[in-house]
Write an enzyme that holds these catalytic residues in place. Sequence first.
Site, PDB file in Angstrom:
ATOM      1  N   GLU A  14       0.581  -1.136  -0.287  1.00  0.00           N
ATOM      2  CA  GLU A  14       0.341  -0.075   0.263  1.00  0.00           C
ATOM      3  C   GLU A  14       0.606   0.875   0.246  1.00  0.00           C
ATOM      4  O   GLU A  14       1.908   1.070   0.652  1.00  0.00           O
ATOM      5  CB  GLU A  14      -0.648  -0.195   1.128  1.00  0.00           C
ATOM      6  CG  GLU A  14      -2.208   0.763   1.752  1.00  0.00           C
ATOM      7  CD  GLU A  14      -2.616   1.477   2.553  1.00  0.00           C
ATOM      8  OE1 GLU A  14      -3.369   2.137   2.674  1.00  0.00           O
ATOM      9  OE2 GLU A  14      -1.773   1.102   3.703  1.00  0.00           O
ATOM     10  N   LYS A  21     -10.003   1.394  -1.984  1.00  0.00           N
ATOM     11  CA  LYS A  21     -10.007   1.160  -0.522  1.00  0.00           C
ATOM     12  C   LYS A  21     -10.965   1.181   0.314  1.00  0.00           C
ATOM     13  O   LYS A  21     -11.487   2.694  -0.501  1.00  0.00           O
ATOM     14  CB  LYS A  21      -8.564   1.646   0.797  1.00  0.00           C
ATOM     15  CG  LYS A  21      -8.639   1.118   1.846  1.00  0.00           C
ATOM     16  CD  LYS A  21      -7.051   2.416   2.127  1.00  0.00           C
ATOM     17  CE  LYS A  21      -7.407   1.650   3.955  1.00  0.00           C
ATOM     18  NZ  LYS A  21      -5.904   2.067   4.070  1.00  0.00           N
ATOM     19  N   CYS A  72      -4.621  -3.265   3.245  1.00  0.00           N
ATOM     20  CA  CYS A  72      -4.516  -2.653   4.706  1.00  0.00           C
ATOM     21  C   CYS A  72      -5.726  -2.219   5.587  1.00  0.00           C
ATOM     22  O   CYS A  72      -6.427  -3.693   6.085  1.00  0.00           O
ATOM     23  CB  CYS A  72      -3.756  -1.034   4.124  1.00  0.00           C
ATOM     24  SG  CYS A  72      -2.984  -1.317   5.802  1.00  0.00           S
TER      25      CYS A  72
END
Length: 293
Positions: A48, A125, A159
């Site tokens: 990321e 995300k 993440c």
Amino acid sequence: MIAHTKIRVASVQFALRHTPEPQHFFDRVAHFVRAAADYGAHFVCFPEHFTLQLLSGTEVMLSPAHAIAKLSGYRVPLRDHLASLARGHSINIVGGSHATAMEGGAIRNISMVALRDGTVHERHKLHPTPDEKSVWEIGGGDSAEPIETEYGPIGVMICYDSEFPEMARALTDRGARLFFVPYCTDTRHGHLRVRYCCHARTVENQCYVVTSGLVGNVANVANLDMAYAQSAILTPSDFGFARDGIAVEATENAEMMVVADLDMTALDAARARGSVRNLHDRRPELYEVSWRA
């Protein structure tokens, strides 16, 4: 789709470095893709926010707004570079993530996934961290569909996304058995949150999870003080898999790549005859994760 019983995956633990010219960054990405392909990997994953180091060559530290504006200019070059590498080396690339402004001005943290045929899929995300929201003004995406590949559907959780079990379960229900988690954490606490949650996802969904973290530090980039990681390729915790549920893991905070072979038939066996059968033993009459397209 051809059934593949063995899939070789590579995770790149990418280091932050001063990057005076963008080509230096693109060359480093190409090096690891080439190495992963040479090892016969079918997939390679990057961390990321690995493109944030592209800002380190500026004369002055950019404000978050100016940083996003500059990063947005790399969206198309990055996409084209990953597509070219994937096609040229016949490998699927999970291109970490890249913060960028979308048409209309919304800011997203996007993972570009380049498949072997050169097609590129973007996954946003869904759960930006409080820091991403307050500093970069990054908003969450609105779609978590798996990506269809010749090796079956894959899930991408960036993440913090991995810390939400509903997302992985929804992707599992759509056929994903292999997940990629590019991540960027600044402390061991943050790293362990991602690691522990990814381990939990392998147990809950009887799947494999590949984590790829950013390491080191770089000057002249606001809100990127340091990065801590110990990337890993994780398995369910049962007979037929690695003793600790870790197929392989990197040395903490060192730039390197780890590779593992994943047996997809072992997942089938665990789901059918495992010591525990989490997917089979769910109680949907009492609780369920619903999918919203």
